[in-house]
Structure formats: C-alpha cells, structure tokens
Enzyme design. Structure first.
Site, PDB file in Angstrom:
ATOM      1  N   HIS A   1      41.920  -0.922 -50.825  1.00  0.00           N
ATOM      2  CA  HIS A   1      40.572  -0.374 -51.062  1.00  0.00           C
ATOM      3  C   HIS A   1      39.550  -1.119 -50.194  1.00  0.00           C
ATOM      4  O   HIS A   1      38.713  -0.506 -49.528  1.00  0.00           O
ATOM      5  CB  HIS A   1      40.231  -0.505 -52.558  1.00  0.00           C
ATOM      6  N   GLU A   2      39.640  -2.454 -50.184  1.00  0.00           N
ATOM      7  CA  GLU A   2      38.678  -3.235 -49.389  1.00  0.00           C
ATOM      8  C   GLU A   2      38.875  -2.980 -47.893  1.00  0.00           C
ATOM      9  O   GLU A   2      37.910  -2.959 -47.126  1.00  0.00           O
ATOM     10  CB  GLU A   2      38.806  -4.737 -49.685  1.00  0.00           C
TER      11      GLU A   2
ATOM     12  N   GLN B   1      29.940  -4.207 -47.432  1.00  0.00           N
ATOM     13  CA  GLN B   1      29.198  -3.923 -48.663  1.00  0.00           C
ATOM     14  C   GLN B   1      27.980  -4.829 -48.829  1.00  0.00           C
ATOM     15  O   GLN B   1      27.102  -4.540 -49.635  1.00  0.00           O
ATOM     16  CB  GLN B   1      30.110  -4.074 -49.895  1.00  0.00           C
TER      17      GLN B   1
ATOM     18  N   GLY C   1      36.941  -7.195 -56.048  1.00  0.00           N
ATOM     19  CA  GLY C   1      37.050  -7.225 -54.597  1.00  0.00           C
ATOM     20  C   GLY C   1      35.719  -6.867 -53.972  1.00  0.00           C
ATOM     21  O   GLY C   1      34.923  -6.146 -54.575  1.00  0.00           O
TER      22      GLY C   1
ATOM     23  N   HIS D   1      36.975  -0.093 -46.685  1.00  0.00           N
ATOM     24  CA  HIS D   1      35.566  -0.410 -46.386  1.00  0.00           C
ATOM     25  C   HIS D   1      35.409  -0.875 -44.936  1.00  0.00           C
ATOM     26  O   HIS D   1      34.396  -0.603 -44.297  1.00  0.00           O
ATOM     27  CB  HIS D   1      35.048  -1.518 -47.313  1.00  0.00           C
TER      28      HIS D   1
ATOM     29  N   CYS E   1      34.126   1.438 -57.479  1.00  0.00           N
ATOM     30  CA  CYS E   1      33.649   0.652 -56.335  1.00  0.00           C
ATOM     31  C   CYS E   1      32.229   0.163 -56.602  1.00  0.00           C
ATOM     32  O   CYS E   1      31.394   0.925 -57.088  1.00  0.00           O
ATOM     33  CB  CYS E   1      33.671   1.525 -55.076  1.00  0.00           C
ATOM     34  N   LEU E   2      31.977  -1.099 -56.256  1.00  0.00           N
ATOM     35  CA  LEU E   2      30.641  -1.660 -56.476  1.00  0.00           C
ATOM     36  C   LEU E   2      29.576  -0.924 -55.662  1.00  0.00           C
ATOM     37  O   LEU E   2      28.407  -0.934 -56.022  1.00  0.00           O
ATOM     38  CB  LEU E   2      30.627  -3.152 -56.115  1.00  0.00           C
TER      39      LEU E   2
HETATM   40 NI    NI Z   1      34.680  -0.734 -52.968  1.00  0.00          NI
END
Ligand code: NI
Length: 192
Positions: free
Chosen positions: A145-146, A53, A48, A149, A103-104
């Site tokens: 989660h997204e 991000q 995701g 963000h 998380c990225l």
């Molecule tokens: Ni994330």
C-alpha cells in the site's frame, strides 16, 4: 521530533511519482525526517505512512504492522518500526491476501483489495545500509500500500469509478471529516 501535516485527496502531490533517495542524502537528516514521519504515523494513528503523504516526493516510508494474536483472538500491535528507503519488490508469491484497506490520506474510505501474500523487498535504511527481506500477510499489505503511494497511487484510484467519484464529491461538499470517527468504528482495520 515533529508531527507533520498529512495531505489528503485531492491534493496534487499525492498523484506524483516519487524519486529515489540519492546516495548523498543518506545520513542524519534523512533519519530525522523518517523519525518525524514515524511520530506522525503513530499520532494519526496509522500503521504506515509514505513520504508523499507529507509532501516529500522521495521513495521512502515508515511502517509498524507487526501484529500478534492474543489468546482470546484480539489483535495486539507490537512496536516494530521499520524505516524503508528506495524499496524494490524483487519477488512476489502467487497466492493472494484480501484485506480491507483504509488510508490516512483518504479519510473515511475503506475498500477490499487483493495483493500478493508474500513479497521479497530490497531496500535501504536511513543510513544507507542494504536490506533484503520477505514481508508476509498484513505487513506485506501495508508495505505494498505504501509503495503505491510512491507511484502516486491512492486507494480511491484502485476502487471502482463510481465509488471514487462519490467519494470525491463528498470531499468537495466538505462532508468528509465532519462527523469524526463514528463511521470508522465499523472497521477494525488500521489506516495505511
Ligand atoms: Ni495510504
């Protein structure tokens, strides 16, 4: 298609609330942006990615969280890309799912969180069409989660203050990312 740079903490844009995509923004340019985000997500690799991000403060995200269990219990990722614009959760189940999230934008950090197991989401796609869909299990975790963000919330903000400040200290010292991957092998989850 292009791979975009992914911002990591403590980048200030990750703490900002994203704004809704406007009616006049739906169309080819938005579709192109979302497909670049998808390429970036797959390359990372992640399951995701939310627009903030990659420094784009609009309420949109891409995800591919479909998982199927093989007979031998292994997980297999089936390609099921979803482009989600202006999502709104309109219903959530009372029962919860507990998942270890990465998380990225927060490399080498993992934490268990509890979220509703099922959420009903209204959203638009890149061309503006309306969707109304239930997400359940892992896809529901990824979507929520997204959506955090989009509110400027990353997983270290939801962890304990101690764990958060320890992590930020490591980032400051430049320890994060130095030994690539070795520690991540302990975690079977994918980054969100
Ligand atoms: Ni994330």
């Amino acid at each position: 298609m292009a791979i975009l740079p992914i911002l990591t903490v403590p980048h200030p844009l990750l703490l900002q609330k994203a704004r809704p995509v406007r009616e006049d923004e739906f169309g080819e340019a938005l579709a192109k942006r979302l497909s670049d985000m998808a390429e970036t997500m797959y390359a990372a690799p992640g399951v995701g990615l939310a627009a903030p991000q990659v420094g784009d403060l609009r309420r949109m995200l891409v995800m591919d969280a479909t998982e199927e269990k093989e007979d031998d219990g292994r997980r297999e990722q089936a390609k099921h890309l979803q482009l989600v614009v202006n999502p709104e959760i309109v219903e959530r189940s009372r029962d919860k799912i507990r998942w270890e999230e990465g998380c990225l934008s927060v490399p080498e950090f993992w934490e268990f969180f509890e979220r509703p197991r099922r959420v009903r989401v209204k959203y638009r796609d890149a061309l503006g069409a309306h969707h109304d869909e239930w997400f359940e299990g892992f896809p529901a975790v990824v979507l929520q989660h997204e959506m955090d963000h989009l509110e400027g919330v990353v997983i270290i903000d939801k962890a304990s203050r101690l764990k958060r400040s320890r992590y930020l200290k490591k980032v400051k010292k430049g320890v994060i990312g130095a030994e690539s991957g070795a520690e991540d092998d302990e975690h079977e989850g994918a980054s969100l």
